[in-house]
Scaffold this motif. Structure first.
Motif, PDB file in Angstrom:
ATOM      1  N   VAL A  24       0.844  -1.187   0.000  1.00  0.00           N
ATOM      2  CA  VAL A  24       0.000   0.000   0.000  1.00  0.00           C
ATOM      3  C   VAL A  24       0.885   1.245   0.000  1.00  0.00           C
ATOM      4  O   VAL A  24       2.071   1.176   0.326  1.00  0.00           O
ATOM      5  N   LEU A  25       0.299   2.358  -0.375  1.00  0.00           N
ATOM      6  CA  LEU A  25       0.946   3.657  -0.270  1.00  0.00           C
ATOM      7  C   LEU A  25       0.225   4.418   0.834  1.00  0.00           C
ATOM      8  O   LEU A  25      -0.988   4.613   0.761  1.00  0.00           O
ATOM      9  N   THR A  38       5.785   3.783   0.867  1.00  0.00           N
ATOM     10  CA  THR A  38       5.410   2.430   0.482  1.00  0.00           C
ATOM     11  C   THR A  38       5.422   1.574   1.738  1.00  0.00           C
ATOM     12  O   THR A  38       6.349   1.665   2.543  1.00  0.00           O
ATOM     13  N   LEU A  39       4.404   0.736   1.920  1.00  0.00           N
ATOM     14  CA  LEU A  39       4.300  -0.080   3.133  1.00  0.00           C
ATOM     15  C   LEU A  39       3.777  -1.469   2.804  1.00  0.00           C
ATOM     16  O   LEU A  39       2.807  -1.616   2.069  1.00  0.00           O
ATOM     17  N   GLY A  87       9.858   3.269  -6.522  1.00  0.00           N
ATOM     18  CA  GLY A  87      10.517   4.576  -6.430  1.00  0.00           C
ATOM     19  C   GLY A  87      10.192   5.294  -5.134  1.00  0.00           C
ATOM     20  O   GLY A  87      11.085   5.877  -4.495  1.00  0.00           O
ATOM     21  N   ILE A  88       8.949   5.266  -4.716  1.00  0.00           N
ATOM     22  CA  ILE A  88       8.547   5.895  -3.459  1.00  0.00           C
ATOM     23  C   ILE A  88       9.279   5.232  -2.294  1.00  0.00           C
ATOM     24  O   ILE A  88       9.753   5.906  -1.381  1.00  0.00           O
ATOM     25  N   GLY A  89       9.386   3.917  -2.336  1.00  0.00           N
ATOM     26  CA  GLY A  89      10.077   3.200  -1.277  1.00  0.00           C
ATOM     27  C   GLY A  89      11.573   3.453  -1.245  1.00  0.00           C
ATOM     28  O   GLY A  89      12.216   3.265  -0.211  1.00  0.00           O
ATOM     29  N   ALA A  94      11.799  13.564   3.223  1.00  0.00           N
ATOM     30  CA  ALA A  94      12.589  14.619   3.858  1.00  0.00           C
ATOM     31  C   ALA A  94      13.385  15.393   2.809  1.00  0.00           C
ATOM     32  O   ALA A  94      13.814  16.516   3.061  1.00  0.00           O
ATOM     33  N   GLN A  95      13.570  14.798   1.626  1.00  0.00           N
ATOM     34  CA  GLN A  95      14.378  15.427   0.587  1.00  0.00           C
ATOM     35  C   GLN A  95      13.586  15.852  -0.645  1.00  0.00           C
ATOM     36  O   GLN A  95      13.998  16.762  -1.365  1.00  0.00           O
ATOM     37  N   ILE A  96      12.474  15.183  -0.933  1.00  0.00           N
ATOM     38  CA  ILE A  96      11.686  15.514  -2.123  1.00  0.00           C
ATOM     39  C   ILE A  96      10.199  15.481  -1.816  1.00  0.00           C
ATOM     40  O   ILE A  96       9.766  14.842  -0.853  1.00  0.00           O
ATOM     41  N   ASP A  97       9.424  16.181  -2.643  1.00  0.00           N
ATOM     42  CA  ASP A  97       7.968  16.067  -2.600  1.00  0.00           C
ATOM     43  C   ASP A  97       7.631  14.872  -3.488  1.00  0.00           C
ATOM     44  O   ASP A  97       7.699  14.957  -4.717  1.00  0.00           O
ATOM     45  N   LYS A  98       7.302  13.755  -2.869  1.00  0.00           N
ATOM     46  CA  LYS A  98       7.073  12.522  -3.632  1.00  0.00           C
ATOM     47  C   LYS A  98       5.864  12.631  -4.554  1.00  0.00           C
ATOM     48  O   LYS A  98       5.841  12.022  -5.616  1.00  0.00           O
TER      49      LYS A  98
END
Length: 186
Positions: A24-25, A38-39, A87-89, A94-98
């Protein structure tokens, strides 16, 4: 029935067989901050109220957003989003707006501040139900307070993590509904 031959297996790798469900996201928001992660470590705990447990590492950027806001959205991606899920995972909020980086469309939720993800098949708005295990085990118990689900396909292809960068795709549906007692079906 034939019995498969079994061999010793590293206990640190049993998650390859026991991962609880689809990847899931999880989207979160606190003030002007928002994130998506990502989880794979989640589990259904109760049907009514609808309770879901999420294991979120304290080292994850989303941890404090979710702990401090006491809410999130569990978004169900399909296999069409596989590369985005990976990619999200592999990045940190903290560094980008996903949302911007991966081209995801945030939508306003009805009952929580965290955004829905338009590209996902389903979105479940959640509020923290129980925090007793958050500090000791990073385990959150959420109540789903609003659900948004696309009517088709009825059984979307979802991703199931197997470890080492490998996924399984949800398979065909096998019904044994006739064997169940109606009063036991949910």
């Amino acid at each position: 029935m034939k019995h498969p031959v079994k061999k010793d297996f590293p206990v640190s790798q049993v998650r390859r067989y026991l991962e609880p469900g689809p990847i899931v996201l999880v989207s979160s928001a606190l003030g002007e901050q928002r994130n998506v992660m990502t989880l794979g470590w989640h589990t259904v705990l109760e049907f009514s109220p609808s309770l879901v447990g999420l294991m979120i590492s304290a080292g994850n950027h989303s941890f404090s957003l979710i702990r401090d806001s006491a809410e999130c959205v569990i978004n169900l991606p399909t296999t069409a989003l596989t590369d985005i899920v990976v990619g999200i995972g592999n990045t940190t909020g903290a560094q980008i707006d996903k949302f911007a980086h991966f081209g995801l469309t945030p939508l306003k939720a009805d009952r929580v501040a965290a955004p829905l993800i338009a590209e996902c098949h389903a979105c479940f708005e959640c509020r923290l139900h129980e925090a007793a295990l958050v500090d000791s085990l990073n385990f959150f118990v959420f109540e789903v307070v609003k659900a948004h689900v696309a009517p088709t396909p009825k059984h979307p292809e979802t991703l199931h993590y197997r470890g080492d960068g490998s996924f399984m795709v949800s398979g065909k549906v096998i019904s044994r509904r006739g064997l169940f007692r109606p009063e036991m079906l949910d």
